[in-house]
Design a protein around this motif. Structure first.
Motif, short mmCIF file in Angstrom:
data_model
loop_
_atom_site.label_atom_id
_atom_site.label_comp_id
_atom_site.label_asym_id
_atom_site.label_seq_id
_atom_site.Cartn_x
_atom_site.Cartn_y
_atom_site.Cartn_z
N LEU A 181 0.84 -1.20 0.00
CA LEU A 181 0.00 0.00 0.00
C LEU A 181 0.87 1.26 0.00
O LEU A 181 0.61 2.21 -0.75
CB LEU A 181 -0.92 0.00 1.22
CG LEU A 181 -1.81 1.24 1.39
CD1 LEU A 181 -2.75 1.40 0.20
CD2 LEU A 181 -2.60 1.15 2.69
N ILE A 182 1.91 1.26 0.82
CA ILE A 182 2.83 2.41 0.87
C ILE A 182 3.50 2.60 -0.48
O ILE A 182 3.60 3.72 -1.00
CB ILE A 182 3.88 2.21 1.98
CG1 ILE A 182 3.21 2.27 3.36
CG2 ILE A 182 4.98 3.26 1.87
CD1 ILE A 182 4.12 1.89 4.51
N ASP A 183 3.96 1.48 -1.07
CA ASP A 183 4.59 1.55 -2.40
C ASP A 183 3.63 2.13 -3.43
O ASP A 183 4.01 2.98 -4.25
CB ASP A 183 5.04 0.16 -2.85
CG ASP A 183 6.25 -0.34 -2.09
OD1 ASP A 183 6.87 0.46 -1.37
OD2 ASP A 183 6.56 -1.54 -2.21
N SER A 184 2.37 1.66 -3.38
CA SER A 184 1.37 2.10 -4.35
C SER A 184 1.07 3.59 -4.21
O SER A 184 1.00 4.31 -5.21
CB SER A 184 0.08 1.28 -4.17
OG SER A 184 -0.92 1.70 -5.07
N GLU A 185 0.90 4.04 -2.97
CA GLU A 185 0.60 5.46 -2.74
C GLU A 185 1.78 6.35 -3.15
O GLU A 185 1.58 7.43 -3.72
CB GLU A 185 0.26 5.69 -1.26
CG GLU A 185 -1.05 5.07 -0.81
CD GLU A 185 -2.23 5.57 -1.63
OE1 GLU A 185 -2.34 6.80 -1.81
OE2 GLU A 185 -3.02 4.73 -2.10
N GLN A 186 2.99 5.88 -2.87
CA GLN A 186 4.17 6.64 -3.28
C GLN A 186 4.28 6.71 -4.80
O GLN A 186 4.61 7.76 -5.36
CB GLN A 186 5.42 6.00 -2.69
CG GLN A 186 6.69 6.79 -2.97
CD GLN A 186 7.92 6.17 -2.34
OE1 GLN A 186 7.99 4.96 -2.14
NE2 GLN A 186 8.90 6.99 -2.02
N GLU A 187 3.99 5.59 -5.45
CA GLU A 187 4.05 5.55 -6.91
C GLU A 187 3.02 6.50 -7.52
O GLU A 187 3.32 7.21 -8.50
CB GLU A 187 3.82 4.12 -7.40
CG GLU A 187 4.18 3.90 -8.85
CD GLU A 187 4.18 2.44 -9.24
OE1 GLU A 187 4.36 2.17 -10.45
OE2 GLU A 187 3.98 1.57 -8.37
N LYS A 188 1.81 6.54 -6.95
CA LYS A 188 0.78 7.46 -7.46
C LYS A 188 1.19 8.91 -7.25
O LYS A 188 0.97 9.75 -8.13
CB LYS A 188 -0.56 7.16 -6.76
CG LYS A 188 -1.23 5.88 -7.25
CD LYS A 188 -2.65 5.74 -6.75
CE LYS A 188 -2.69 5.37 -5.30
NZ LYS A 188 -4.07 5.10 -4.82
N TYR A 189 1.77 9.20 -6.09
CA TYR A 189 2.22 10.57 -5.81
C TYR A 189 3.28 11.00 -6.82
O TYR A 189 3.23 12.12 -7.36
CB TYR A 189 2.77 10.65 -4.39
CG TYR A 189 3.43 11.98 -4.07
CD1 TYR A 189 2.66 13.09 -3.75
CD2 TYR A 189 4.82 12.10 -4.11
CE1 TYR A 189 3.26 14.32 -3.48
CE2 TYR A 189 5.42 13.31 -3.84
CZ TYR A 189 4.65 14.42 -3.52
OH TYR A 189 5.25 15.63 -3.27
N GLN A 190 4.23 10.13 -7.09
CA GLN A 190 5.31 10.46 -8.03
C GLN A 190 4.78 10.64 -9.45
O GLN A 190 5.22 11.53 -10.18
CB GLN A 190 6.37 9.35 -8.00
CG GLN A 190 7.15 9.29 -6.71
CD GLN A 190 8.07 8.09 -6.61
OE1 GLN A 190 7.92 7.14 -7.37
NE2 GLN A 190 8.98 8.12 -5.65
N LEU A 191 3.81 9.80 -9.81
CA LEU A 191 3.23 9.90 -11.14
C LEU A 191 2.46 11.20 -11.31
O LEU A 191 2.56 11.88 -12.34
CB LEU A 191 2.31 8.70 -11.40
CG LEU A 191 1.77 8.57 -12.82
CD1 LEU A 191 2.88 8.12 -13.77
CD2 LEU A 191 0.62 7.57 -12.87
N GLU A 192 1.67 11.56 -10.29
CA GLU A 192 0.93 12.82 -10.35
C GLU A 192 1.89 14.00 -10.45
O GLU A 192 1.68 14.93 -11.23
CB GLU A 192 0.05 12.96 -9.10
CG GLU A 192 -1.15 12.03 -9.10
CD GLU A 192 -1.97 12.15 -7.83
OE1 GLU A 192 -3.20 12.03 -7.91
OE2 GLU A 192 -1.36 12.35 -6.76
N ASP A 193 2.97 13.95 -9.66
CA ASP A 193 3.96 15.02 -9.69
C ASP A 193 4.60 15.14 -11.07
O ASP A 193 4.82 16.25 -11.57
CB ASP A 193 5.03 14.73 -8.63
CG ASP A 193 5.99 15.90 -8.45
OD1 ASP A 193 5.52 17.02 -8.20
OD2 ASP A 193 7.21 15.67 -8.55
#
Length: 435
Positions: free
Chosen positions: A396-408
């Motif tokens: 879950l942490i990996d997924s949320e971090q990946e989404k944050y980086q993609l949005e950025d």
């Protein structure tokens, strides 16, 4: 023969092959088994080539006949001579089992010795799984050939440009392919394609359906890495989204290194660069895009939905190229673009690009969510490269971090385009006031 008719022949051939190895263990010098295996593979290979409907030549009886076939199929333990492979010399480049030649024809190498080991075990389920894996390997390598054709036929699409840049960096950047294998766009695309074809031949399957989503997500959101030197000459590892890394490295190979063969292996790169190893200007790229879209819109021999797909694919590719020219545009070139196309047309283009990037962002965020759900599903069986062994919380942490980086990543692109649009609008207001 239609694609549907060929598919029916494939189903019969593959089911016969799988049934045989489910019920029979492979033994050395078993002529019936090896004959069935090779005949199935060459027949599927021929049928899939015909399904491409490009008039490709391939003789099932002589799959290794590189002189008369458009592509060769080599079974490495079946009389294949290593001296034959070395005849390519410096013109030979290999990605997995797919081998291309700048001046000759490509071929596929399947290591039968390695693949046959899984057919020698006592457990029939394991034999069946390995028999499927052999077929999957063939379909995977065939997709590499289709990727190669897409880069050479120069039909505009983001997909084709992605493949061309992957092939370029894999061929000319030392150890890049080995260091990024699991995240490689061409490998994840080949796996997704093989999974889809496997289901078309044998029917829907939960494992391959989930695999499709995982490979598609990996294709769209993966990151690459490579070694470089910082401003002080100290070695560093550079990590970024695949398009960031390949764009940068291809720019280096073309404009700095001036690699002689880069346009031979990936001629579609000439849509972004010139033959003299310079980058096309913003105005050149926009002019080329408009000419290409005008040509596509006038095609009258294609069904409307196919024509519209070609137009969409072309726009998507050119949006990326135009964005990269915007990043380094000079004041002189900016003025030229405005004079040549007018403020309103450029503003409209920028708005279309913003919409496109927003759509990609949402699509990729959705794929990350789907990947997370598949990887955390209770009792789930997925391809081994996605089975990290991490806990639900860690995933879950990996997924949320990946989404944050993609949005950025995408918000950065969109904000940059808004800045250019605002500058044009401000200049328009100033011109209006001066009148």
């Amino acid at each position: 023969m239609t694609i549907e008719e060929r598919r029916e022949i494939e189903k019969k051939e593959v089911k016969k092959y799988l049934e045989y190895f489910k019920n029979n263990k492979y033994e050395e010098n078993n002529k019936e088994a090896i004959s069935l295996l090779l005949n199935t593979l060459t027949k599927v290979f021929k049928l899939e080539l015909d399904n491409m409907e490009l008039g490709l030549k391939f003789n099932e009886e002589k799959p290794y006949d590189i002189e008369n076939n458009d592509i060769g199929l080599y079974f490495l333990s079946q009389g294949y001579n290593e001296k034959e492979a070395k005849r390519f010399g410096d013109n030979r480049r290999q990605v997995g089992g797919f081998v291309c030649d700048f001046e000759g024809k490509p071929h596929i190498d399947l290591d039968i010795n390695y693949l046959l080991e899984g057919l020698k075990v006592e457990d029939e389920d394991i034999r069946l799984e390995n028999a499927q894996h052999i077929l999957f390997s063939l379909l995977h390598e065939m997709r590499h050939y289709k990727q190669y054709l897409m880069t050479r036929y120069c039909i505009s699409s983001r997909e084709a440009m992605t493949f061309s840049k992957d092939y370029a960096v894999n061929c000319f950047i030392n150890k890049f392919y080995e260091n990024n294998y699991k995240d490689s766009a061409i490998e994840n695309d080949a796996n997704e394609s093989a999974s889809k074809l496997f289901q078309e031949i044998l029917g829907e399957d939960d494992f391959f359906s989930q695999a499709n989503t995982l490979y598609k997500s990996k294709f769209n959101t993966s990151k690459y890495r490579y070694s470089a030197l910082d401003e002080n000459g100290k070695p560093i590892n550079v990590i970024g989204y695949k398009e960031e890394i390949t764009d940068h490295l291809v720019e280096f190979l073309v404009c700095k290194e001036k690699i002689k063969n880069i346009f031979d292996i990936a001629p579609i790169l000439l849509k972004e660069y010139n033959e003299d190893f310079t980058r096309k200007t913003t105005s050149e790229v926009i002019s080329n895009m408009k000419s290409e879209l005008n040509f596509l819109s006038r095609i009258d021999f294609l069904e409307e939905d196919k024509k519209q797909k070609l137009i969409r694919d072309s726009k998507e590719m050119y949006y990326d190229i135009i964005f990269r020219t915007f990043e380094c545009i000079t004041e002189e070139e900016y003025d030229k673009v405005i004079r040549e196309f007018g403020e309103n047309e450029i503003i409209e283009l920028i708005e279309e690009m913003i919409d496109s990037f927003e759509e990609r962002r949402e699509m990729q965020l959705d794929l990350i969510n789907k990947m997370f759900r598949i990887r955390t599903k209770t009792g789930n069986i997925i391809p081994v490269e996605f089975a990290s062994g991490k806990s639900y919380k860690e995933l879950l942490i990996d997924s949320e971090q990946e989404k944050y980086q993609l949005e950025d990543f995408y918000y950065g692109k969109e904000d940059f385009l808004y800045v250019i649009k605002d500058c044009i609008c401000r200049d328009m207001d100033i011109d209006e006031q001066n009148r």
